[in-house]
Design a protein around this motif. Structure first.
Motif, short mmCIF file in Angstrom:
data_model
loop_
_atom_site.label_atom_id
_atom_site.label_comp_id
_atom_site.label_asym_id
_atom_site.label_seq_id
_atom_site.Cartn_x
_atom_site.Cartn_y
_atom_site.Cartn_z
N PRO A 1 -60.89 0.53 -36.18
CA PRO A 1 -61.49 0.83 -34.88
C PRO A 1 -62.72 -0.05 -34.65
CG PRO A 1 -61.06 2.84 -36.12
CD PRO A 1 -60.89 1.70 -37.07
N PRO A 2 -63.14 -0.20 -33.39
CA PRO A 2 -64.29 -1.07 -33.10
C PRO A 2 -65.62 -0.48 -33.56
CG PRO A 2 -63.52 0.01 -31.09
CD PRO A 2 -62.51 0.31 -32.15
N HIS A 3 -65.69 0.81 -33.76
CA HIS A 3 -66.95 1.44 -34.16
C HIS A 3 -66.92 1.77 -35.65
CE1 HIS A 3 -64.77 5.27 -34.24
NE2 HIS A 3 -64.23 4.88 -33.09
N SER A 4 -68.08 2.05 -36.20
CA SER A 4 -68.19 2.33 -37.63
C SER A 4 -67.61 3.70 -37.97
CB SER A 4 -69.66 2.27 -38.07
OG SER A 4 -70.18 0.97 -37.90
N ILE A 5 -66.96 3.76 -39.13
CA ILE A 5 -66.43 5.02 -39.66
C ILE A 5 -67.22 5.33 -40.92
CG2 ILE A 5 -64.42 6.27 -40.50
CD1 ILE A 5 -64.22 5.42 -37.59
N MET A 6 -67.94 6.45 -40.91
CA MET A 6 -68.78 6.84 -42.04
C MET A 6 -68.10 7.93 -42.87
SD MET A 6 -71.25 4.80 -41.49
CE MET A 6 -72.42 5.38 -42.74
N ALA A 7 -68.31 7.89 -44.17
CA ALA A 7 -67.80 8.93 -45.07
C ALA A 7 -68.79 9.10 -46.20
CB ALA A 7 -66.43 8.55 -45.62
N ARG A 8 -68.89 10.31 -46.73
CA ARG A 8 -69.78 10.58 -47.86
C ARG A 8 -68.96 10.46 -49.15
NH1 ARG A 8 -74.66 12.65 -49.07
NH2 ARG A 8 -75.16 12.89 -46.86
N GLU A 9 -69.08 9.32 -49.79
CA GLU A 9 -68.33 9.02 -50.99
C GLU A 9 -69.18 8.17 -51.92
OE1 GLU A 9 -65.40 10.27 -51.52
OE2 GLU A 9 -64.95 11.01 -49.50
N HIS A 10 -68.69 7.98 -53.14
CA HIS A 10 -69.26 6.99 -54.05
C HIS A 10 -68.61 5.64 -53.73
CE1 HIS A 10 -71.69 9.48 -56.71
NE2 HIS A 10 -70.72 10.38 -56.71
N GLU A 11 -69.43 4.67 -53.43
CA GLU A 11 -68.88 3.38 -53.00
C GLU A 11 -67.99 2.76 -54.07
OE1 GLU A 11 -70.64 -0.97 -51.62
OE2 GLU A 11 -71.62 0.88 -50.93
N TRP A 12 -68.42 2.82 -55.33
CA TRP A 12 -67.63 2.20 -56.38
C TRP A 12 -66.31 2.94 -56.62
CZ3 TRP A 12 -68.19 6.33 -59.66
CH2 TRP A 12 -69.41 7.03 -59.60
N ALA A 13 -66.27 4.24 -56.27
CA ALA A 13 -65.01 4.99 -56.40
C ALA A 13 -64.03 4.55 -55.32
CB ALA A 13 -65.27 6.48 -56.31
N VAL A 14 -64.52 4.39 -54.07
CA VAL A 14 -63.65 3.94 -52.99
C VAL A 14 -63.15 2.53 -53.28
CG1 VAL A 14 -63.53 3.45 -50.51
CG2 VAL A 14 -64.83 5.42 -51.33
N GLU A 15 -64.02 1.66 -53.80
CA GLU A 15 -63.60 0.31 -54.16
C GLU A 15 -62.47 0.34 -55.18
OE1 GLU A 15 -66.98 -1.73 -55.59
OE2 GLU A 15 -67.83 -2.12 -53.61
N CYS A 16 -62.62 1.19 -56.17
CA CYS A 16 -61.62 1.29 -57.22
C CYS A 16 -60.28 1.76 -56.64
CB CYS A 16 -62.10 2.24 -58.30
SG CYS A 16 -60.99 2.38 -59.71
N ILE A 17 -60.32 2.75 -55.76
CA ILE A 17 -59.10 3.30 -55.16
C ILE A 17 -58.37 2.24 -54.34
CG2 ILE A 17 -58.23 4.96 -53.46
CD1 ILE A 17 -60.55 6.83 -54.38
N LEU A 18 -59.11 1.58 -53.44
CA LEU A 18 -58.48 0.61 -52.55
C LEU A 18 -58.03 -0.63 -53.28
CD1 LEU A 18 -60.70 0.90 -49.35
CD2 LEU A 18 -58.48 1.93 -49.81
N THR A 19 -58.81 -1.06 -54.27
CA THR A 19 -58.42 -2.23 -55.06
C THR A 19 -57.06 -2.02 -55.71
OG1 THR A 19 -60.71 -2.85 -55.49
CG2 THR A 19 -59.05 -3.65 -57.03
N ASN A 20 -56.86 -0.85 -56.28
CA ASN A 20 -55.59 -0.55 -56.94
C ASN A 20 -54.45 -0.50 -55.94
OD1 ASN A 20 -53.44 0.93 -58.40
ND2 ASN A 20 -55.00 1.13 -59.97
#
Length: 457
Positions: free
Chosen positions: A345-364
């Motif tokens: 989407p054109p606007h920002s989507i915010m979530a309360r997460e650990h950034e390194w955990a989201v990176e790990c999930i999406l990388t895999n």
């Protein structure tokens, strides 16, 4: 026999059985009745009402009416057997219309009641003055029957256990017995409510125990407010969880330490691979080392997530983070003659997460999607406004029967499939630790869509 497994059901059943005995089978104190029976007395005055009622019914079933309307008692087999078991039994039936004794009645009793002219609504017990058996009782009852109003006198009936069965079958015709049963039911209902309320703390404790998993196994259950009988059970559960928690903590430390120790040799190995001359072997070694590094990094992230309090997570901008990861994997996709697309989407989507955990999930997920995507195809990473991320490939897809199994450790569709079978298992654990959800859907036209739902800020 049905075994009652529920403590509440067992207590209620015992309560009902006790009430039934006290209120129904023992109108007089039970000890008097039982002692009388054990002493050998066949005729029990407190139960004579039950006995004479059954005997009266047996007599009335022997009543016969001929064509002229004349009534008479013609003994049935039931009446004859009853008289054989009760040698002193006598009866008299008086027709209320004619005030005459019905033929077949006992002449002895008839001589006592034949001169009576007022019988309406009469019901009384009596003892014949010339009877030497002082325990013998009789009843005279005036009642409406299908054959008209009759006055029936019975005398000398002995108590038999069949009288109890008869009384239970005919509860609708005995007001006192009905009251006893109604009172028993009412008290049983009250007992059920009281017992269930009394066991409510135990049910609440069971609910808390049922909700425990490996991430909340360090809980300790208080005995406050619990029944005294359950205290040993609570103490045993607490000690069991302590032992399990210690074992889980050791395993987590071992996994974290092992992953940490593997990082350095893998880094050295990758640097040495990079110094090799360009070749197919170098490319394959570099890919395998990178995959091992990814798994080790994921294990470290997972260990950190389990050791830390997830409340330490911070709001993150998913647009920025996902774009960075897709950008990093664009060269890898191009090297494999595939494409990768980011839809947001054109606007920002915010979530309360650990950034390194989201990176790990999406990388895999993205790495798996690139591997599954056909040559010339495009992997799509889609970010929705509700903090949902779809990683879409157009490969062979995942069969519905395998969609739960792919998240199991070391599971691979085929023995020769590339990978260790750990990546998606780690992804699922990270998603669950973050309070999110992950599932697999079909990609329109073929392929698999991995959907991860995070909690929007």
């Amino acid at each position: 026999m049905i075994k009652l497994r529920s403590l509440s059901s067992r207590l209620i059943a015992y309560w009902i059985a006790g009430l039934f005995f006290v209120l129904v089978l023992a109108p007089v104190p039970a000890i008097v009745t039982v002692s009388t029976i054990l002493a050998g007395y066949r005729h029990i005055p407190p139960l004579s009402g039950w006995t004479t009622k059954r005997s009266r019914e047996i007599v009335l079933r022997s009543l016969h009416i001929d064509a002229s309307g004349r009534k008479s008692i013609e003994p049935t087999d039931e009446l004859r057997q009853y008289r054989m078991r009760n040698p002193e039994f006598r009866f008299t039936v008086i027709d209320a219309e004619t005030n005459s004794i019905v033929s077949g009645s006992s002449t002895e009793l008839g001589s006592y009641f034949g001169r009576m002219t007022v019988f309406d609504d009469i019901y009384f017990g009596f003892h014949l003055s010339d009877d030497t058996n002082k325990r013998s009782y009789g009843y005279l009852v005036s009642e409406e029957t299908p054959n008209g109003r009759l006055h029936v006198a019975t005398y000398g009936s002995y108590f038999q256990w069949e009288d109890v069965v008869f009384q239970m079958i005919h509860i609708d015709r005995n007001r006192d017995f009905f009251y006893f049963v109604a009172l028993s039911i009412a008290m049983a209902v009250v007992a059920a409510v009281v017992i269930r309320r009394g066991l409510a703390p135990l049910h609440a404790l069971a609910t808390r125990i049922a909700a425990i998993d490996l991430n909340t196994i360090d809980q300790h259950f208080s005995a406050a407010g619990q029944p005294t009988e359950t205290l040993p059970f609570i103490e045993a559960v607490n000690k069991a969880f302590e032992r399990v928690n210690e074992g889980v903590a050791r395993e987590r430390r071992f996994a974290a330490n092992s992953a940490h120790e593997l990082r350095t040799p893998l880094t050295i190995l990758r640097s040495r691979v990079e110094t090799l001359d360009e070749s197919v072997v170098k490319h394959e070694l570099d890919r395998d080392v990178r995959r091992m590094q990814t798994i080790v990094e994921q294990l470290l992230v997972l260990a950190q997530m389990k050791e830390r309090n997830y409340s330490e997570s911070q709001p993150i901008d998913l647009n920025r983070l996902v774009l960075a990861i897709v950008t990093d994997y664009a060269p890898i996709a191009i090297d494999n003659r595939k494409n990768i697309e980011f839809d947001t989407p054109p606007h920002s989507i915010m979530a309360r997460e650990h950034e390194w955990a989201v990176e790990c999930i999406l990388t895999n997920l993205i790495e798996n999607a690139i591997r599954a995507e056909p040559v010339g195809g495009t992997v799509v990473v889609r970010l929705e406004k509700d903090a949902t991320i779809d990683v879409v490939d157009h490969g062979g897809g995942v069969a519905p029967a395998d969609r739960d199994m792919v998240f199991e450790p070391f599971w691979r569709r085929e023995e020769m499939s590339p990978g260790s079978g750990l990546g998606l298992s780690i992804v699922k654990e990270l998603v669950q630790l973050s309070g999110g959800r992950i599932y697999i859907a079909d990609t329109p036209g073929g392929g698999a869509t991995f959907r991860v739902i995070f909690a929007a800020e």
